[in-house]
Design a protein around this motif. Structure first.
Motif, mmCIF file in Angstrom:
data_model
loop_
_atom_site.group_PDB
_atom_site.id
_atom_site.type_symbol
_atom_site.label_atom_id
_atom_site.label_comp_id
_atom_site.label_asym_id
_atom_site.label_seq_id
_atom_site.Cartn_x
_atom_site.Cartn_y
_atom_site.Cartn_z
ATOM 1 N N ILE A 61 41.725 35.071 43.454
ATOM 2 C CA ILE A 61 40.484 35.685 42.966
ATOM 3 C C ILE A 61 40.781 37.123 42.556
ATOM 4 O O ILE A 61 41.414 37.867 43.318
ATOM 5 N N GLU A 62 40.320 37.499 41.384
ATOM 6 C CA GLU A 62 40.512 38.889 40.967
ATOM 7 C C GLU A 62 39.175 39.456 40.521
ATOM 8 O O GLU A 62 38.443 38.807 39.770
ATOM 9 N N VAL A 63 38.866 40.655 40.999
ATOM 10 C CA VAL A 63 37.704 41.369 40.459
ATOM 11 C C VAL A 63 38.238 42.617 39.784
ATOM 12 O O VAL A 63 39.259 43.164 40.199
ATOM 13 N N ASP A 64 37.576 43.054 38.722
ATOM 14 C CA ASP A 64 37.997 44.302 38.095
ATOM 15 C C ASP A 64 36.771 45.081 37.681
ATOM 16 O O ASP A 64 35.659 44.578 37.709
ATOM 17 N N GLY A 65 36.986 46.336 37.352
ATOM 18 C CA GLY A 65 35.875 47.183 36.949
ATOM 19 C C GLY A 65 36.160 48.611 37.338
ATOM 20 O O GLY A 65 37.305 49.055 37.317
ATOM 21 N N LEU A 66 35.101 49.323 37.738
ATOM 22 C CA LEU A 66 35.250 50.715 38.131
ATOM 23 C C LEU A 66 35.844 50.786 39.535
ATOM 24 O O LEU A 66 35.535 49.951 40.386
ATOM 25 N N ALA A 67 36.674 51.797 39.761
ATOM 26 C CA ALA A 67 37.287 51.944 41.082
ATOM 27 C C ALA A 67 36.209 52.018 42.162
ATOM 28 O O ALA A 67 36.365 51.469 43.255
ATOM 29 N N VAL A 68 35.088 52.647 41.824
ATOM 30 C CA VAL A 68 34.036 52.848 42.823
ATOM 31 C C VAL A 68 33.334 51.532 43.177
ATOM 32 O O VAL A 68 32.701 51.414 44.223
ATOM 33 N N GLY A 69 33.471 50.527 42.320
ATOM 34 C CA GLY A 69 32.710 49.306 42.554
ATOM 35 C C GLY A 69 33.516 48.116 43.039
ATOM 36 O O GLY A 69 32.978 47.194 43.656
ATOM 37 N N VAL A 70 34.826 48.112 42.763
ATOM 38 C CA VAL A 70 35.571 46.874 43.020
ATOM 39 C C VAL A 70 35.666 46.530 44.506
ATOM 40 O O VAL A 70 35.688 45.350 44.866
ATOM 41 N N ASP A 71 35.693 47.545 45.340
ATOM 42 C CA ASP A 71 35.795 47.229 46.772
ATOM 43 C C ASP A 71 34.528 46.550 47.293
ATOM 44 O O ASP A 71 34.603 45.622 48.098
ATOM 45 N N ASP A 72 33.389 47.016 46.806
ATOM 46 C CA ASP A 72 32.127 46.378 47.213
ATOM 47 C C ASP A 72 32.132 44.904 46.801
ATOM 48 O O ASP A 72 31.744 44.023 47.563
ATOM 49 N N GLU A 73 32.560 44.682 45.568
ATOM 50 C CA GLU A 73 32.554 43.316 45.058
ATOM 51 C C GLU A 73 33.572 42.452 45.825
ATOM 52 O O GLU A 73 33.285 41.310 46.175
ATOM 53 N N ALA A 74 34.733 43.025 46.077
ATOM 54 C CA ALA A 74 35.761 42.285 46.818
ATOM 55 C C ALA A 74 35.251 41.918 48.204
ATOM 56 O O ALA A 74 35.471 40.802 48.698
ATOM 57 N N LYS A 75 34.533 42.841 48.822
ATOM 58 C CA LYS A 75 34.038 42.577 50.171
ATOM 59 C C LYS A 75 33.036 41.421 50.157
ATOM 60 O O LYS A 75 33.074 40.539 51.026
ATOM 61 N N LYS A 76 32.166 41.419 49.152
ATOM 62 C CA LYS A 76 31.195 40.309 49.049
ATOM 63 C C LYS A 76 31.929 38.974 48.923
ATOM 64 O O LYS A 76 31.534 37.976 49.524
ATOM 65 N N ILE A 77 32.973 38.978 48.131
ATOM 66 C CA ILE A 77 33.721 37.737 47.918
ATOM 67 C C ILE A 77 34.412 37.294 49.212
ATOM 68 O O ILE A 77 34.371 36.113 49.583
ATOM 69 N N ILE A 78 34.993 38.249 49.905
ATOM 70 C CA ILE A 78 35.665 37.915 51.173
ATOM 71 C C ILE A 78 34.650 37.300 52.150
ATOM 72 O O ILE A 78 34.911 36.281 52.789
#
Lengths: 495, 421
Positions: free
Chosen positions: A294-311
């Motif tokens: 799984i890969e998420v991309d975008g703004l540095a400020v946002g990718v961690d939030d999105e990654a956490k939701k996916i996890i």
């Protein structure tokens, strides 16, 4: 020179002399080093990535300019012979198969990048440019060309245009048609026309959109205007490890349903993971039922939030662990494993074939269950690696083509899987195209009037049917149109 | 089927796609009356006048939601559904069709697709061609056909979705569409500022194209247009006379949005912005709606839409502004919308001005399309400009779908010969 024996008809007496005369005309256009006509030379061109149907063309030409393509096409019309364009020949559905023989127009010598305009975010390229060469040329500019089929190191832009190619990152960024704004086309009659263009908001039909994915049946693309996409500022790449395929497919559905659009979302089952691990020693867990890349991309400020939701969603679906790629090198290696997955399959069996079905994303658990069951019923081993986020499955059926009975069971199982995709509301091809391989499915997927409208459209733009005969539509009815019944599964290197 | 006559007007309102199919087949076989496909009738002023005796065919009874598997992020609906109703259905699942549509309470999905309507957010979110994944329609001979499907990735058969989007009802009447959907973002924001002139705005836009942020909307408004938008939404978008208003939109998670707002302000500083206004979350939509309505909300004599290469925007804008034209641009795409002022309210003035604008647009590979003008000008004005390079194929395709030229004859570009003027 007997290789033109199948070229028939023409305005002069006797097929031999017409053929020889035609060859000389071609030689005058492209020169000696721009054509192949000896039987041994032609063998290389008897098939593309779909190797099960074979037919050598009568001559292969390598034009270097649009004008040469025009002249070639006009001669084909004059002598009434079929012609088919070809890029790198990576089609997995027989898109470049020269049904009925004739002239193969190979565009790999037209490979220049004519313009890169970053201010207006487009590039104009010749048709034979290799997909990844464009991305390489753009490195460091902050832009890239988004469609990234796994064969991008070899496949050409015109081939991508012909099949409307996808790739892992098209989940977020869209397939080829979303990135092409204009084309120069040599029509089946040998006229040059411009479709679309650079500027937006043109008061005209979207013929660029129509041409993309038409599998060479509307003419030959000789130039493409493609859109350039900003590079993402940051990535997060994860590997979700699941006990069962079902848990993994449920996680996929949960991620999509939560309104998250990952840059890529790929699934690999245990069989494929074993082969990959043997080939690349990445450190994949061998006892897991399935892994998700799984890969998420975008703004540095946002990718961690999105990654956490996916996890979290993976864990809720029963993931045993979710690993993160900790460095760009690790990310690169993960993607290398994924894109070369099919190279590793040779470790599992002497022959294999894959299918390119699509189902609504919430039906992934059902289709995967069906595939497993189908494998059991037919005594065929099936492994899976696919673009899960799009619902685009690539089941790989392993077999030994020397075993005739097994080969027939594989063909049967393949067809059952595609029928099931249709039953679940899906399609028989997500990115490989109909080509000649899946012609028999068109009438299952579409009704009589749908096929009639499409056939009329082809007849309007390709009236004599000489350009790419017997592709995409089951209706024949023009020169060179031969029935291509499928008797064996293809052993193919899928995406 | 309801067929009625009042004040010499007839109208067909088929209740099912099969009825529509029968109607068109019968018409092609017998009377061969010219037909005027109509949805919400928000774009009927567009194009040349219908030939006399044209009978409207309304899709408004075809408005059913056929299938909404929300977890697949797709929906299949009949073409006559109103955009406002569709949006409400989708919003209940926090999803959207990310295309801006004027007069959404009237406009129908089929009409929006046929006219390829789009608005300010097209730079970040795309247009109808990016969202229609399946289509059903009836051609001029009454054949009900479909293409594409209900899955987000599909290359089986010709992509007639692309062909019919923007075909202005000249090839077939759309009956059903399957759309790929997007989630409604958690948070969104608009940043507005005044810039001294178009040259400064142009440099600012160039900067924004490599911004660390990822705007999905970059709008330019001439002061008079800004006041128009301002009065529509009372957003306090002050804009000095002669100045240029720039609006930049971002969306995403709350942290992404606030970070982008702060970054955008930093990036804009060198261009000397004044009157910075931030509009957040729920307050954004009314402004986007007002920006979307700009193309239709005018009493002015003529409204046009131009598309030029984005790098030519400044030159085009300067010339148009010098003629007193009220201007709005979806700047990153090079799309300019303009209302002619009253001083250009004669046919002769309009003609000369259009010719000038077209010459200029052509320098930047662009074109200028008239969206609306007085009906009596249509006989003299070229509404679509010179034919593009693909006209020959357009005629062949028209012939294939509508051989008797019954669908919108003479109204659009694909068959200028059929014009009766």
């Amino acid at each position: 020179m007997s290789t033109l024996r199948t070229i028939s008809g023409g305005p002069t007496d006797g097929t031999e002399s017409a053929g020889a005369q035609m060859l000389e005309r071609f030689r005058a256009i492209v020169g000696d080093d721009g054509m192949l006509s000896r039987e041994d030379e032609l063998l290389v061109f008897e098939c593309d990535g779909f190797v099960i149907e074979k037919k050598a063309p009568d001559v292969v030409l390598f034009p270097t300019t649009t004008e040469q393509v025009v002249q070639i096409v006009r001669i084909c019309n004059e002598f009434d012979v079929p012609f088919v364009p070809r890029g790198a020949g990576t089609s997995l559905a027989g898109g470049c198969l020269p049904v009925g023989g004739g002239v193969m127009i190979t565009l790999t010598r037209m490979q220049r990048i004519l313009e890169i305009n970053l201010r207006d975010r487009y590039a104009i390229v010749e048709p034979g440019l290799v997909n990844s060469h464009l991305t390489r040329a753009l490195q460091g500019t902050g832009y890239h060309y988004a469609p990234d089929p796994s064969s991008q190191g070899a496949c050409t832009i015109c081939g991508n245009v012909a099949t409307n190619s996808g790739g892992p990152h098209t989940l977020k960024y869209g397939v080829t048609v979303n990135h092409v704004t204009g084309l120069e086309v040599v029509t089946p009659e040998g006229e040059v026309i411009q479709l679309g263009g650079v500027a937006d908001s043109r008061p005209e039909l979207d013929l660029t959109g129509l041409f993309v994915g038409s599998e060479g049946t509307f003419g030959i693309c000789t130039k493409a205007i493609v859109r350039l996409t900003r590079d993402p500022a940051a990535f997060r790449t994860m590997l979700g490890v699941f006990e069962t395929v079902r848990q993994a497919t449920e996680a996929i559905s949960a991620i999509i349903a939560a309104g998250i659009v990952p840059a890529a979302l790929e699934m690999m089952d245990q069989g494929i993971v074993e082969a990959l691990e043997a080939a690349f020693q990445f450190g994949f867990p061998l006892d897991a039922g399935a892994v998700l890349l799984i890969e998420v991309d975008g703004l540095a400020v946002g990718v961690d939030d999105e990654a956490k939701k996916i996890i979290d969603l993976c864990r809720e679906s029963g993931a045993r662990e979710v690993r993160s790629a900790n460095s760009p090198q690790e990310r690169q290696k993960l993607w290398k494993c994924r894109k070369q997955a099919f190279g590793a399959i040779g470790r599992l069996s002497p022959s294999y074939c894959t299918q390119d079905g699509v189902v609504p994303r919430t039906r992934l658990p059902e289709i995967l269950d069906f595939i497993i069951d189908c494998g059991h019923r037919h005594g065929v081993r099936i492994v899976n690696v696919f673009h899960a986020g799009d619902g685009n499955i690539h089941p790989i059926l392993l077999f030994d083509e020397r075993d005739e009975a097994q080969t027939q069971r594989v063909l049967q199982a393949s067809h059952e899987i595609l029928d099931k995709c249709i039953e679940l509301g899906g399609s028989v091809t997500g990115e490989h195209g109909i080509g000649v391989e899946k012609l028999s499915f068109m009438q299952k997927l579409f009704g009589e009037s749908d096929v009639a409208v499409m056939s009329d459209l082809r007849a309007a733009l390709n009236p004599d049917g000489r350009c790419s005969p017997s592709k995409l539509l089951p209706t024949a009815g023009a020169c060179g149109m031969e029935e291509v019944p499928q008797i064996k599964p293809g052993r193919k290197a899928p995406m | 089927m309801k067929s009625f006559t009042s004040d010499n007007t007839e109208e067909h309102v088929p209740a099912t796609p099969a009825e529509l199919s029968r109607l068109l087949a019968e018409n092609a076989a017998t009377d061969r009356r010219p037909l005027l496909p109509a949805g919400g009738r928000t774009s009927l002023q567009f194009g040349y006048d219908p030939v006399s005796g044209s009978v409207p065919v309304s899709t408004t009874q075809l408005s059913r939601v056929v299938d909404y598997p929300a977890r697949d992020m797709t929906i299949t609906v009949q073409a006559g559904i109103r955009i406002e109703k569709l949006a409400a259905t989708l919003a209940a699942e926090r999803q959207q069709l990310a295309v801006d549509v004027p007069q959404a309470h009237r406009a129908t999905l089929g009409g929006v697709a046929a006219c390829n309507v789009s608005g300010p957010r097209r730079i970040g979110l795309g247009t109808m061609r990016d969202y229609v994944i399946g289509i059903s329609a009836v051609d001029g001979q009454g054949r009900l056909f479909k293409a594409g499907g209900r899955v987000v990735k599909n290359v089986a058969g010709y992509d007639l979705c692309k062909l019919l989007v923007g075909s202005m009802g000249t090839l077939a009447i759309i009956t059903e569409l399957t759309l790929k959907l997007r989630p409604i973002p958690e948070s969104s924001a608009l940043l507005w500022a005044s810039l001294p002139d178009i040259q400064t705005a142009d440099r600012a836009i160039e900067r924004l194209l490599t911004s660390a942020t990822r705007p999905h909307l970059i709008e330019l408004l001439k002061s008079v247009a800004a006041r128009h938008i301002d009065s529509a939404v009372h957003a306090d978008l002050s804009c000095h006379d002669g100045g240029i208003c720039i609006g930049i939109g971002v969306e995403g998670g709350p942290r992404e949005v606030s970070w982008q707002l702060a970054t955008l302000k930093d990036e804009l500083i060198e261009f000397g912005p004044t009157d910075l206004v931030e509009i957040l979350d729920d307050d954004c939509q009314p402004v986007i709606t007002a920006l979307t309505e700009f193309s239709t909300a005018s009493e002015e004599p003529l409204t046009f839409q131009a598309g030029v290469r984005p790098s030519g925007l400044s030159a085009f804008w300067t010339e148009a502004a010098a003629r007193g034209i009220s201007l709005q641009a979806h700047a990153a795409n090079g799309v300019v919308l303009g209302h002619f002022p009253d001083e250009l309210a004669t046919l002769e003035h309009a003609q000369t001005t259009l010719e000038d604008l077209r010459r200029l647009a052509a320098k930047w590979d662009g074109c200028v399309t008239v969206l609306q003008c007085p009906p009596e000008w249509k006989a003299e004005l070229s509404l679509f400009g010179p034919a593009g390079g693909q006209r020959q194929w357009e005629s062949k395709i028209k012939q294939s779908f509508d051989p008797h030229h019954l669908l919108n004859p003479g109204r659009f570009f694909v068959e200028p010969a059929a014009r009766t003027h």
